[in-house]
Design a protein around this motif. Structure first.
Motif, PDB file in Angstrom:
ATOM      1  N   THR A  54      28.784 -71.861  -1.623  1.00 59.74           N
ATOM      2  CA  THR A  54      27.373 -71.911  -1.285  1.00 59.74           C
ATOM      3  C   THR A  54      26.761 -73.161  -1.912  1.00 59.74           C
ATOM      4  OG1 THR A  54      25.338 -70.607  -1.157  1.00 59.74           O
ATOM      5  CG2 THR A  54      26.583 -70.469  -3.230  1.00 59.74           C
ATOM      6  N   THR A  55      25.452 -73.279  -1.862  1.00 60.56           N
ATOM      7  CA  THR A  55      24.808 -74.511  -2.311  1.00 60.56           C
ATOM      8  C   THR A  55      24.279 -74.370  -3.734  1.00 60.56           C
ATOM      9  OG1 THR A  55      22.464 -74.163  -1.761  1.00 60.56           O
ATOM     10  CG2 THR A  55      23.972 -74.614   0.075  1.00 60.56           C
ATOM     11  N   ILE A  56      23.877 -75.502  -4.273  1.00 60.86           N
ATOM     12  CA  ILE A  56      23.292 -75.511  -5.619  1.00 60.86           C
ATOM     13  C   ILE A  56      21.809 -75.150  -5.593  1.00 60.86           C
ATOM     14  CG2 ILE A  56      24.929 -77.196  -6.530  1.00 60.86           C
ATOM     15  CD1 ILE A  56      22.810 -79.373  -6.050  1.00 60.86           C
ATOM     16  N   ASN A  57      21.244 -74.904  -4.416  1.00 62.38           N
ATOM     17  CA  ASN A  57      19.829 -74.588  -4.296  1.00 62.38           C
ATOM     18  C   ASN A  57      19.509 -73.232  -4.920  1.00 62.38           C
ATOM     19  OD1 ASN A  57      19.886 -76.922  -2.777  1.00 62.38           O
ATOM     20  ND2 ASN A  57      19.630 -75.886  -0.811  1.00 62.38           N
ATOM     21  N   ALA A  58      18.354 -73.131  -5.529  1.00 66.08           N
ATOM     22  CA  ALA A  58      17.929 -71.862  -6.121  1.00 66.08           C
ATOM     23  C   ALA A  58      17.815 -70.763  -5.068  1.00 66.08           C
ATOM     24  CB  ALA A  58      16.593 -72.049  -6.848  1.00 66.08           C
ATOM     25  N   THR A  59      17.517 -71.148  -3.833  1.00 68.84           N
ATOM     26  CA  THR A  59      17.395 -70.149  -2.771  1.00 68.84           C
ATOM     27  C   THR A  59      18.713 -69.418  -2.521  1.00 68.84           C
ATOM     28  OG1 THR A  59      17.783 -71.933  -1.175  1.00 68.84           O
ATOM     29  CG2 THR A  59      15.494 -71.277  -1.549  1.00 68.84           C
ATOM     30  N   ASP A  60      19.826 -70.022  -2.937  1.00 69.65           N
ATOM     31  CA  ASP A  60      21.130 -69.402  -2.729  1.00 69.65           C
ATOM     32  C   ASP A  60      21.639 -68.664  -3.963  1.00 69.65           C
ATOM     33  OD1 ASP A  60      21.598 -69.992  -0.013  1.00 69.65           O
ATOM     34  OD2 ASP A  60      22.001 -72.074  -0.532  1.00 69.65           O
ATOM     35  N   ASP A  61      20.808 -68.547  -4.979  1.00 66.91           N
ATOM     36  CA  ASP A  61      21.204 -67.742  -6.149  1.00 66.91           C
ATOM     37  C   ASP A  61      21.560 -66.307  -5.751  1.00 66.91           C
ATOM     38  OD1 ASP A  61      20.816 -69.959  -7.733  1.00 66.91           O
ATOM     39  OD2 ASP A  61      18.941 -69.241  -8.645  1.00 66.91           O
ATOM     40  N   PRO A  62      20.782 -65.643  -4.873  1.00 67.10           N
ATOM     41  CA  PRO A  62      21.135 -64.266  -4.497  1.00 67.10           C
ATOM     42  C   PRO A  62      22.484 -64.172  -3.780  1.00 67.10           C
ATOM     43  CG  PRO A  62      18.850 -64.734  -3.921  1.00 67.10           C
ATOM     44  CD  PRO A  62      19.472 -66.045  -4.292  1.00 67.10           C
ATOM     45  N   VAL A  74      33.009 -68.078  -6.841  1.00 68.65           N
ATOM     46  CA  VAL A  74      31.916 -68.838  -6.226  1.00 68.65           C
ATOM     47  C   VAL A  74      32.026 -70.310  -6.611  1.00 68.65           C
ATOM     48  CG1 VAL A  74      29.410 -69.168  -6.115  1.00 68.65           C
ATOM     49  CG2 VAL A  74      30.368 -66.847  -6.186  1.00 68.65           C
ATOM     50  N   PHE A  75      31.827 -71.173  -5.628  1.00 67.83           N
ATOM     51  CA  PHE A  75      31.691 -72.609  -5.879  1.00 67.83           C
ATOM     52  C   PHE A  75      30.387 -73.054  -5.246  1.00 67.83           C
ATOM     53  CE2 PHE A  75      32.003 -77.083  -4.869  1.00 67.83           C
ATOM     54  CZ  PHE A  75      32.507 -77.606  -6.045  1.00 67.83           C
ATOM     55  N   ARG A  76      29.634 -73.874  -5.974  1.00 65.73           N
ATOM     56  CA  ARG A  76      28.337 -74.329  -5.469  1.00 65.73           C
ATOM     57  C   ARG A  76      28.324 -75.851  -5.363  1.00 65.73           C
ATOM     58  NH1 ARG A  76      23.686 -70.381  -7.876  1.00 65.73           N
ATOM     59  NH2 ARG A  76      22.650 -71.282  -6.045  1.00 65.73           N
ATOM     60  N   GLY A  77      27.812 -76.339  -4.226  1.00 63.99           N
ATOM     61  CA  GLY A  77      27.798 -77.769  -3.983  1.00 63.99           C
ATOM     62  C   GLY A  77      26.618 -78.172  -3.114  1.00 63.99           C
ATOM     63  N   ASP A  78      26.700 -79.365  -2.569  1.00 67.85           N
ATOM     64  CA  ASP A  78      25.620 -79.937  -1.776  1.00 67.85           C
ATOM     65  C   ASP A  78      25.405 -79.139  -0.486  1.00 67.85           C
ATOM     66  OD1 ASP A  78      24.844 -82.080   0.535  1.00 67.85           O
ATOM     67  OD2 ASP A  78      23.940 -82.626  -1.386  1.00 67.85           O
ATOM     68  N   GLU A  79      24.142 -78.945  -0.110  1.00 64.66           N
ATOM     69  CA  GLU A  79      23.835 -78.163   1.084  1.00 64.66           C
ATOM     70  C   GLU A  79      24.302 -78.853   2.353  1.00 64.66           C
ATOM     71  OE1 GLU A  79      20.111 -75.899   3.331  1.00 64.66           O
ATOM     72  OE2 GLU A  79      19.687 -77.298   1.690  1.00 64.66           O
ATOM     73  N   GLN A  80      24.073 -80.153   2.476  1.00 65.19           N
ATOM     74  CA  GLN A  80      24.381 -80.867   3.707  1.00 65.19           C
ATOM     75  C   GLN A  80      25.839 -81.304   3.784  1.00 65.19           C
ATOM     76  OE1 GLN A  80      22.095 -80.796   5.999  1.00 65.19           O
ATOM     77  NE2 GLN A  80      20.667 -79.851   4.552  1.00 65.19           N
ATOM     78  N   ASP A  81      26.442 -81.642   2.653  1.00 67.93           N
ATOM     79  CA  ASP A  81      27.826 -82.113   2.634  1.00 67.93           C
ATOM     80  C   ASP A  81      28.768 -80.923   2.477  1.00 67.93           C
ATOM     81  OD1 ASP A  81      30.173 -83.520   2.487  1.00 67.93           O
ATOM     82  OD2 ASP A  81      29.795 -84.363   0.496  1.00 67.93           O
ATOM     83  N   VAL A  82      28.946 -80.185   3.565  1.00 74.19           N
ATOM     84  CA  VAL A  82      29.774 -78.981   3.503  1.00 74.19           C
ATOM     85  C   VAL A  82      31.244 -79.355   3.312  1.00 74.19           C
ATOM     86  CG1 VAL A  82      30.280 -76.776   4.603  1.00 74.19           C
ATOM     87  CG2 VAL A  82      28.105 -77.912   5.056  1.00 74.19           C
ATOM     88  N   LEU A  83      31.659 -80.491   3.862  1.00 72.18           N
ATOM     89  CA  LEU A  83      33.025 -80.958   3.659  1.00 72.18           C
ATOM     90  C   LEU A  83      33.297 -81.182   2.179  1.00 72.18           C
ATOM     91  CD1 LEU A  83      35.763 -82.073   4.489  1.00 72.18           C
ATOM     92  CD2 LEU A  83      34.642 -84.222   5.126  1.00 72.18           C
ATOM     93  N   GLY A  84      32.378 -81.858   1.495  1.00 74.75           N
ATOM     94  CA  GLY A  84      32.536 -82.074   0.064  1.00 74.75           C
ATOM     95  C   GLY A  84      32.528 -80.762  -0.710  1.00 74.75           C
ATOM     96  N   ARG A  85      31.740 -79.805  -0.243  1.00 74.77           N
ATOM     97  CA  ARG A  85      31.684 -78.487  -0.888  1.00 74.77           C
ATOM     98  C   ARG A  85      33.029 -77.771  -0.762  1.00 74.77           C
ATOM     99  NH1 ARG A  85      27.799 -74.182   1.599  1.00 74.77           N
ATOM    100  NH2 ARG A  85      26.671 -76.064   2.205  1.00 74.77           N
ATOM    101  N   PHE A  86      33.637 -77.855   0.420  1.00 74.82           N
ATOM    102  CA  PHE A  86      34.938 -77.222   0.609  1.00 74.82           C
ATOM    103  C   PHE A  86      36.008 -77.893  -0.241  1.00 74.82           C
ATOM    104  CE2 PHE A  86      33.332 -74.574   3.839  1.00 74.82           C
ATOM    105  CZ  PHE A  86      34.316 -73.662   4.194  1.00 74.82           C
TER     106      PHE A  86
END
Length: 251
Positions: A54-62, A74-86
């Motif tokens: 999921t993302t590092i945004n506070a909205t995704d804490d839940p 859980v791994f948290r990363g950039d919202e737009q760069d989903v490739l980098g998150r994976f």
């Protein structure tokens, strides 16, 4: 690749979906859609571990908190760069092979995932070995989507991809380059299937999934995609609930 590669299933989820914000935490049959999704992934026999990206945004804490309560990494990363998150999730959890799924698929079938993983592993003895296998979303109902690929290919994509859609959608960098990555034949059904839609993007999708899960659970917790087809064959009006929802296309 080793004789016993570590296979990590990574599912992506966020609260800020453009068409139905917060959908992954909306409830059906007494539990959030995300809980149904993750529970079904855990039934796959060929997966070593399931991870939520999921993302590092506070909205995704839940979202992160729910996964952690369920014992999911859980791994948290950039919202737009989903490739980098994976790529970050694959590194953090020691993946040799990645199974990519999305959390808007609460009816995803673990046996079908195992079939895709099995085909991928069998392709490792080929010359050259297989880099990528997917479930044919054009022939199966939408909502059973899964892709299997090597960590090496994912890392190469994360280093080199620059097109916005290749950063957002993770795998186009791979399947758009068949001259570079060996693409295995997709997993396909043995006979034509109706064009059912079981992913959740809009309220009508949610209405259908709620009805299906309430009918299937708790008596058939280990249901498969064939059970879902049987249910809709017995209730043909249900498939009309989300017939008007269009799937966004990516070449």
């Amino acid at each position: 690749m080793s004789a016993h590669p570590r296979i990590v299933c990574i599912s992506q989820a966020r609260m800020t979906s453009s068409r139905l914000p917060g959908k992954v935490l909306m409830e059906a049959a007494g539990a959030p859609l995300l809980a149904h999704h993750l529970g079904r992934l855990r039934r796959a026999r060929l997966i070593d571990t399931v991870v939520l990206a999921t993302t590092i945004n506070a909205t995704d804490d839940p979202v992160a908190e729910l996964a952690e309560r369920l014992g999911i990494g859980v791994f948290r990363g950039d919202e737009q760069d989903v490739l980098g998150r994976f790529a970050g999730a694959a590194q953090a959890f020691g993946a040799d092979v990645v199974v990519r799924v999305t959390a808007d698929c609460p009816l995803i079938d673990p046996a079908l995932i195992d079939e895709a993983v099995g085909r991928f592993l069998a392709g490792q003895t080929d010359t050259p070995p297989m880099d990528y296998v997917n479930i044919d979303t054009g022939r199966f109902p939408r909502g059973l989507d899964a892709e299997v690929f090597t960590r090496r290919a994912l890392d190469e994509a994360a280093r080199e991809a620059v097109a916005p859609d290749e950063r957002e959608h993770v795998t186009p960098f791979l399947y758009r380059r068949p001259q570079r990555f060996r693409l295995g034949p997709p997993v396909q059904p043995r006979c034509p299937l109706p064009s059912y839609r079981w992913c959740v993007d809009e309220p009508d999708d949610l209405a259908l999934i709620r009805r299906m899960l309430e009918a299937l659970l708790p008596g058939r917790a280990a249901f498969g995609w064939q059970d879902c087809c049987t249910l809709l064959e017995a209730n043909p009006a249900w498939s009309e609930i989300n017939r008007g929802v269009a799937q966004r296309k990516l070449v």
